[in-house]
Design an enzyme around this catalytic site. Structure first.
Site, PDB file in Angstrom:
ATOM      1  N   HIS A  36       0.888  -1.154   0.000  1.00  0.00           N
ATOM      2  CA  HIS A  36       0.000   0.000   0.000  1.00  0.00           C
ATOM      3  C   HIS A  36       0.928   1.207   0.000  1.00  0.00           C
ATOM      4  O   HIS A  36       1.984   1.192   0.654  1.00  0.00           O
ATOM      5  CB  HIS A  36      -0.882   0.035   1.245  1.00  0.00           C
ATOM      6  CG  HIS A  36      -1.609   1.340   1.385  1.00  0.00           C
ATOM      7  ND1 HIS A  36      -2.712   1.655   0.630  1.00  0.00           N
ATOM      8  CD2 HIS A  36      -1.347   2.415   2.165  1.00  0.00           C
ATOM      9  CE1 HIS A  36      -3.107   2.874   0.944  1.00  0.00           C
ATOM     10  NE2 HIS A  36      -2.303   3.356   1.871  1.00  0.00           N
ATOM     11  N   CYS A 109      -4.121   2.134  -4.932  1.00  0.00           N
ATOM     12  CA  CYS A 109      -3.417   3.176  -4.182  1.00  0.00           C
ATOM     13  C   CYS A 109      -2.105   3.575  -4.846  1.00  0.00           C
ATOM     14  O   CYS A 109      -1.698   4.740  -4.800  1.00  0.00           O
ATOM     15  CB  CYS A 109      -3.168   2.726  -2.743  1.00  0.00           C
ATOM     16  SG  CYS A 109      -2.232   1.176  -2.629  1.00  0.00           S
TER      17      CYS A 109
END
Length: 191
Positions: A36, A109
């Protein structure tokens, strides 16, 4: 964290890419870490996540708190934008980065972080950051579907995804457009 909250930073105009190690998946066996990411500048970290409401998607966080394990911090370089210009830029991006448009391989992301880093100073993220999504075109749809069920798709609310503690990561300042990556000694990904 609100849009006006900031946290002290020794060099607030420095653009940093924070990479968080997600829980292990079958991709780790292949040497493909799943990360992430969030972009940090002016004492805030901006990240993108899945949501069922159109208004959510881009989150403003305390730097280094998006997930429990902060694995890398990559110093991308300084931005010429002032803090209020960055806030306006992120407000504009909210129109195109709604949480309902999230997709594991096509709009995640890391794609958001790449767009924001580019807008902040034409910075390019290292290829390893989004490698699993980039390789998705070579993987049969059945395997991708299974991977999506295994990967943690964090549902977000109130523009925050977490405030957990994180491990310390090494950082390095680099003045050119190509980022320098420093990894923790127990990492399996080489920079």
């Amino acid at each position: 964290m609100s849009e006006t909250d900031t946290f002290d930073s020794p060099d607030p105009a420095m653009v940093r890419l924070n990479l968080y190690l997600l829980p292990p998946t079958f991709l780790d066996v292949l040497g493909l870490g799943v990360y992430h990411s969030g972009v940090e500048v002016y004492g805030r970290e901006y990240a993108f996540g899945k949501s069922t409401t159109p208004e959510a998607g881009i989150m403003v966080l305390r730097p280094g708190t998006a997930f429990p394990t902060l694995k890398y911090t990559i110093m991308l370089g300084p931005t010429a934008l002032c803090a209020s210009d960055v806030s306006r830029l992120v407000a504009d991006l909210r129109h195109t980065w709604s949480g309902v448009t999230y997709h594991t391989t096509a709009r995640n992301c890391n794609h958001f972080s790449a767009e924001l880093a580019s807008a902040l100073g034409s910075y390019i993220l290292p290829a390893f950051v989004n490698r699993p999504a980039s390789l998705a075109c070579c993987i049969p749809p059945m395997v991708i579907s299974a991977a999506e069920r295994l990967l943690p798709m964090q549902e977000i609310g109130n523009n925050e995804i977490g405030s957990g503690a994180h491990t310390q990561s090494h950082t390095h300042t680099h003045t050119e457009k190509e980022p320098i990556v420093r990894r923790n000694c127990h990492s399996r990904i080489c920079s």
